[in-house]
Design an enzyme around this catalytic site. Structure first.
Site, PDB file in Angstrom:
ATOM      1  N   GLU A 105      -6.279   1.621  -4.965  1.00 37.62           N
ATOM      2  CA  GLU A 105      -7.737   1.442  -4.816  1.00 37.62           C
ATOM      3  C   GLU A 105      -8.059  -0.007  -5.061  1.00 37.62           C
ATOM      4  OE1 GLU A 105      -8.248   4.595  -7.619  1.00 37.62           O
ATOM      5  OE2 GLU A 105      -9.817   5.600  -6.036  1.00 37.62           O
ATOM      6  N   GLU A 125      -3.704  11.370  -7.468  1.00 46.01           N
ATOM      7  CA  GLU A 125      -4.794  11.854  -8.387  1.00 46.01           C
ATOM      8  C   GLU A 125      -4.837  13.437  -8.455  1.00 46.01           C
ATOM      9  OE1 GLU A 125      -5.291   9.240  -6.498  1.00 46.01           O
ATOM     10  OE2 GLU A 125      -6.194   7.547  -7.520  1.00 46.01           O
TER      11      GLU A 125
HETATM   12  N1  T1G Z   1       0.312   4.545 -16.208  1.00 41.16           N
HETATM   13  C1  T1G Z   1       1.160   4.309 -17.069  1.00 41.16           C
HETATM   14  N2  T1G Z   1       2.481   4.645 -17.302  1.00 41.16           N
HETATM   15  C2  T1G Z   1       3.031   5.195 -16.386  1.00 41.16           C
HETATM   16  C3  T1G Z   1       2.183   5.307 -15.074  1.00 41.16           C
HETATM   17  C4  T1G Z   1       0.859   5.034 -15.205  1.00 41.16           C
HETATM   18  N3  T1G Z   1       0.021   5.373 -14.178  1.00 41.16           N
HETATM   19  N4  T1G Z   1       2.802   6.156 -14.100  1.00 41.16           N
HETATM   20  C5  T1G Z   1       4.384   6.288 -14.589  1.00 41.16           C
HETATM   21  N5  T1G Z   1       4.333   5.662 -15.873  1.00 41.16           N
HETATM   22  C6  T1G Z   1       5.316   5.271 -16.738  1.00 41.16           C
HETATM   23  C7  T1G Z   1       5.957   6.859 -17.162  1.00 41.16           C
HETATM   24  O1  T1G Z   1       5.193   7.354 -18.324  1.00 41.16           O
HETATM   25  C8  T1G Z   1       7.355   6.439 -17.652  1.00 41.16           C
HETATM   26  O2  T1G Z   1       7.044   5.759 -19.011  1.00 41.16           O
HETATM   27  C9  T1G Z   1       7.559   4.946 -16.861  1.00 41.16           C
HETATM   28  O3  T1G Z   1       6.376   4.671 -16.347  1.00 41.16           O
HETATM   29  C10 T1G Z   1       8.325   5.550 -15.334  1.00 41.16           C
HETATM   30  O4  T1G Z   1       7.886   6.540 -15.033  1.00 41.16           O
HETATM   31  C11 T1G Z   1      -9.018   5.686 -10.907  1.00 41.16           C
HETATM   32  C12 T1G Z   1      -7.824   7.681 -12.298  1.00 41.16           C
HETATM   33  C13 T1G Z   1       4.746   5.329 -10.744  1.00 41.16           C
HETATM   34  C14 T1G Z   1       5.940   6.845  -9.006  1.00 41.16           C
HETATM   35  O5  T1G Z   1      -0.531   9.499 -10.876  1.00 41.16           O
HETATM   36  O6  T1G Z   1       4.112   8.866  -9.763  1.00 41.16           O
HETATM   37  O7  T1G Z   1      -5.024   6.157 -10.783  1.00 41.16           O
HETATM   38  O8  T1G Z   1       8.774   7.319 -20.040  1.00 41.16           O
HETATM   39  O9  T1G Z   1       9.898   7.930 -14.975  1.00 41.16           O
HETATM   40  O10 T1G Z   1      10.517   7.819 -11.369  1.00 41.16           O
HETATM   41  O11 T1G Z   1      -8.109   6.804  -8.998  1.00 41.16           O
HETATM   42  O12 T1G Z   1       5.864   7.250 -12.596  1.00 41.16           O
HETATM   43  O13 T1G Z   1       9.510   4.915 -19.330  1.00 41.16           O
HETATM   44  O14 T1G Z   1       7.959   5.399 -21.166  1.00 41.16           O
HETATM   45  O15 T1G Z   1       7.998   8.434 -13.151  1.00 41.16           O
HETATM   46  O16 T1G Z   1      10.186   5.312 -11.000  1.00 41.16           O
HETATM   47  C15 T1G Z   1      -2.410   7.649 -10.672  1.00 41.16           C
HETATM   48  C16 T1G Z   1       2.098   8.715 -11.703  1.00 41.16           C
HETATM   49  C17 T1G Z   1      -3.145   7.700 -12.021  1.00 41.16           C
HETATM   50  C18 T1G Z   1       1.174   7.763 -10.799  1.00 41.16           C
HETATM   51  C19 T1G Z   1       7.104   6.025 -10.781  1.00 41.16           C
HETATM   52  N6  T1G Z   1      -1.080   7.445 -10.637  1.00 41.16           N
HETATM   53  N7  T1G Z   1       3.221   8.026 -11.830  1.00 41.16           N
HETATM   54  O17 T1G Z   1       8.318   6.979 -10.913  1.00 41.16           O
HETATM   55  O18 T1G Z   1       9.410   6.471 -13.129  1.00 41.16           O
HETATM   56  S1  T1G Z   1      -4.671   8.311 -12.074  1.00 41.16           S
HETATM   57  C20 T1G Z   1      -0.283   8.443 -10.723  1.00 41.16           C
HETATM   58  C21 T1G Z   1       4.416   8.331 -10.805  1.00 41.16           C
HETATM   59  C22 T1G Z   1      -5.416   7.059 -11.443  1.00 41.16           C
HETATM   60  C23 T1G Z   1      -7.740   6.097 -10.102  1.00 41.16           C
HETATM   61  C24 T1G Z   1      -7.016   7.370 -11.131  1.00 41.16           C
HETATM   62  C25 T1G Z   1       5.487   7.839 -11.003  1.00 41.16           C
HETATM   63  C26 T1G Z   1       6.117   6.293 -10.384  1.00 41.16           C
HETATM   64  P1  T1G Z   1       8.526   5.754 -19.840  1.00 41.16           P
HETATM   65  P2  T1G Z   1       8.707   7.525 -14.206  1.00 41.16           P
HETATM   66  P3  T1G Z   1       9.692   6.563 -11.527  1.00 41.16           P
END
Ligand code: T1G
Length: 699
Positions: A105, A125
């Site tokens: 976004e 999301e």
């Molecule tokens: N914020 C903070 N930390 C995050 C994170 C995030 N969005 N996503 C992952 N992590 C941390 C995770 O906890 C782990 O931490 C490390 O990164 C590696 O994750 C307004 C409201 C990005 C594809 O849903 O799909 O935006 O354990 O093991 O396999 O519209 O993480 O190492 O301390 O999964 O390489 C939307 C969710 C949020 C993305 C990476 N975004 N994340 O995969 O590593 S809502 C998501 C993933 C939003 C807006 C709305 C995956 C990844 P630690 P990992 P990975």
């Protein structure tokens, strides 16, 4: 630092730098806004590039801020994106690796976007029970087209950047970099080329129409309704994208915000966000630093080529790790290999596995009848008969033959791992790896940590669990570890309910309406009622004062073990799984009840669900206070991933939090008054009683 600022010639470079995935947390948003202002105030700067440091452009909003005021504290994501759009100098997003959620976004708010090939682009999301809340539902359809955008938003799945760039008429990417290595240079060159130009019309100003919108969105709703049972978010995604085609941009944004805010407070979203964090928290073990040394696992041995052994072996073959399988007899080995081959061949037939991959995996599999051939394996996992005598013989032999440093794992589902470790001279190398059947499919892996299991052994098996794509949850040593210990109480309640007046079908239907895939009696018929029978026989010896209904024993004495015998609590037609109620079984239950002098009573679905689910909660609380599980979310993960607890309720412990622990304890006090129940069991675990009294929660 959460964003870095550099100026190269006339181009300002702002780098998101908030490891691990540049989550757009409050500090990052403040830093980004400040640096954007700095670039706009600097006359030498003619254009701006935003990129991400490390493994992602941005993984979106910072999930660690969910539910906290920081998530929406100004500058919130909407304000940041508006500041980018209103920048007096053109802003270019240079995208690599991962660009998701709020990260995409943010990129959509930029005036231009350049992506490296192979980036994962998503608005995930919906997987958190939400919808994109910072303009994604209004901008992406304008940049990509309504249908591809809606598919991405409703599925939450990633699409590769090069795929999206091929969509006719797309305005998502102005350029595709030739590689991730050249992305920075190409983004700079592009930024220099557009320097001094007025920022082009924003994505928001693009038209957003669908040639036959009403019909298309009706079709979309019908499609979504099926896949989104119990989840409100997917249908709201459709509403928001439809608004993009029918409303002015600002009205569409207002609707998106309204939908997002409402979804944020639904129990389903709370559950899905809890699961997302719980899955990641499970790999964090309180006394195990992340840098604990790990052993190399380049080869695995599996003892036992039965259903479990074969399934276990497949996990490692799938991860490209050679496996040597040991059995006592050649025909057992042949059967085991044939089963593995059959499983792979059915995946090839369904197009889920390429033929060459299948052959490659089978090429990693070897067999032997001799323990001596296992000696060089880095990890050996026994999946032999669940009997301590058999385990003793196996571990004595392993202790004799395995090289120093090999990890010796047991797949036991209930036996005392400390006792198993004591059969060896190297208890620090012994660990439990409790796979769930079918082992090659079920994601859950209970890692059983013995008193003497070495920290490096624990760190190693947790890492290998991630490599074989399992969700590993660490359990201490007790009878049944986490899941089986809890399901025993659940099963006891099922039996009492029959004695008090229910039929198997009534109990199953009530808990399946609550959301379980299968009630306790259909589940027993699937797994085999004789398994529970064997455990109860052991129980009657070990814990004679533990109260059980005898109905299940009567059923087993009739040989009604379930689907495998064509009849259990229900009847089954050969080759079909439909559970057909059997009146003979109902009569047997009634006669047994009469023999106990019990007058049957009408029991509500609510009571059925509460007794079954709260039995899990109370046992879970004991497991927590005994330190068998280190956190409530681990218990939720076990029950969600291994026992079919409904995803949209987040697990037994989260569900209890949402009901309110005070209310749970009140219900338990009522159950304790039932003379036909087990009053002792319904005494709230001290932890549960304390949290309830203090108005607190497990999670
Ligand atoms: N914020 C903070 N930390 C995050 C994170 C995030 N969005 N996503 C992952 N992590 C941390 C995770 O906890 C782990 O931490 C490390 O990164 C590696 O994750 C307004 C409201 C990005 C594809 O849903 O799909 O935006 O354990 O093991 O396999 O519209 O993480 O190492 O301390 O999964 O390489 C939307 C969710 C949020 C993305 C990476 N975004 N994340 O995969 O590593 S809502 C998501 C993933 C939003 C807006 C709305 C995956 C990844 P630690 P990992 P990975």
């Amino acid at each position: 630092m959460t964003t870095l600022y550099e100026v190269h010639g006339s181009v300002a470079l702002i780098t998101l730098s908030n490891p691990p995935v540049n989550g757009l947390g409050y500090a990052t948003r403040v830093s980004l806004t400040d640096n954007l202002q700095k670039a706009n105030d600097d006359d030498a700067v003619k254009s701006i590039v935003i990129t991400g440091a490390g493994k992602a452009f941005s993984g979106g909003a910072d999930i660690n801020e969910f539910g906290s005021p920081k998530a929406v504290q100004e500058p919130n994501l909407l304000s940041v994106i508006l500041a980018i759009e209103n920048s007096s100098k053109p802003v270019v997003a240079a995208i690599h690796s991962v660009c998701m959620g709020g990260g995409l976004e943010l990129a959509l708010g930029c005036h231009y976007r350049i992506a490296a090939p192979g980036c994962s682009i998503a608005l995930p999301e919906v997987k958190l029970g939400l919808l994109p809340g910072a303009g994604g539902t209004q901008r992406l359809p304008r940049a990509l087209g309504v249908e591809p955008a809606l598919n991405m938003i409703v599925s939450g799945e990633s699409v590769k950047s090069d795929m999206l760039a091929q969509i006719p008429g797309q305005k998502l990417f102005d350029r595709m970099a030739s590689s991730v290595e050249t992305l920075a240079d190409e983004a700079f060159a592009f930024a220099q080329a557009i320097a001094d130009t007025r920022p082009l019309p924003l994505v928001r100003s693009l038209p957003c129409k669908h040639r036959n919108g009403d019909a298309y969105f009706q079709f979309a709703r019908n499609m979504v309704k099926g896949m989104a049972k119990n989840f409100p978010a997917p249908l709201k995604c459709v509403d928001a994208v439809e608004a993009a085609t029918k409303q002015k941009f600002d009205e569409g944004m207002r609707l998106e915000r309204e939908f997002f805010t409402n979804l944020m407070f639904t129990p389903e979203s709370r559950a899905l966000r809890h699961i997302f964090m719980a899955e990641r928290a499970a790999s964090k073990i309180p006394d195990l630093p992340a840098d604990t040394p790990k052993r190399e696992i380049n080869s695995v041995a599996v003892i036992g080529a039965g259903t479990m052994g074969g399934g276990i072996a497949m996990n490692f073959l799938n991860a490209g790790i050679p496996v040597k399988m040991l059995e006592m007899k050649p025909e057992a080995l042949e059967r085991g290999i044939a089963t593995i081959r059959k499983n792979y061949e059915s995946q090839v037939k369904k197009g889920k596995l390429k033929q060459d991959k299948y052959e490659q995996r089978m090429g990693l599999l070897s067999t032997t009848l001799s323990y001596g051939d296992l000696k060089d394996a880095d990890l050996v996992i026994e999946a032999v008969f669940e009997d301590m005598g058999v385990k003793q013989a196996v571990f004595r032999e392993l202790d004799r033959v395995m090289k120093p440093g090999a990890i010796l794992a047991s797949n036991t589902s209930t036996l005392d791992l400390n006792q198993i470790a004591s059969f060896t001279q190297r208890p620090e190398d012994v660990v439990g790896l409790h796979f769930f059947s079918p082992a090659n499919i079920m994601k859950l892996l209970e890692v059983v940590r013995g008193e003497k299991t070495g920290k490096d052994v624990l760190a190693t098996v947790m890492a290998i669990a991630k490599k074989i794509r399992k969700t590993a949850v660490v359990s201490g040593v007790c009878d049944g570890f986490i899941g089986n210990r809890m399901i025993e109480q659940y099963g006891r309640q099922g039996g009492f309910l029959l004695d008090e007046g229910c039929t198997p079908e009534q109990v199953d239907k009530a808990i399946e309406k609550f959301g379980f895939a299968m009630g306790p009696f259909r589940m027993g018929d699937l797994a085999g009622n004789d398994i529970g029978w064997a455990i109860r026989k052991r129980r009657y010896q070990e814990k004679p004062d533990m109260k059980y209904s005898k109905t299940a024993d009567l059923l087993c004495e009739k040989g009604r073990f379930g689907q495998k015998t064509g009849a259990g609590w229900y009847d089954y037609v050969a080759g079909k799984r439909d559970a057909i109620p059997n009146q003979e079984v109902v009569k047997m239950i009634e006669e047994h009840r009469a023999s106990l002098g019990i007058t049957p009573r009408k029991i509500s679905d609510e009571e059925i669900v509460q007794r079954l689910v709260y039995s899990l909660v109370n046992e879970g609380a004991h497991i927590l206070e005994e330190g068998i599980a280190s956190k409530a979310s681990d218990i939720d993960m076990v029950y969600l991933m291994g026992y079919g607890f409904p995803i949209y309720r987040g697990g037994p412990m989260l569900y209890a939090d949402q009901v309110g622990l005070f209310n749970v304890v009140q219900a338990m006090k009522r159950f304790a008054k039932n003379p036909l129940d087990d009053a002792g069991f319904w005494k709230p675990a001290p932890l549960l009683a304390r949290l309830a009294a203090e108005g607190k929660t497990f999670n």
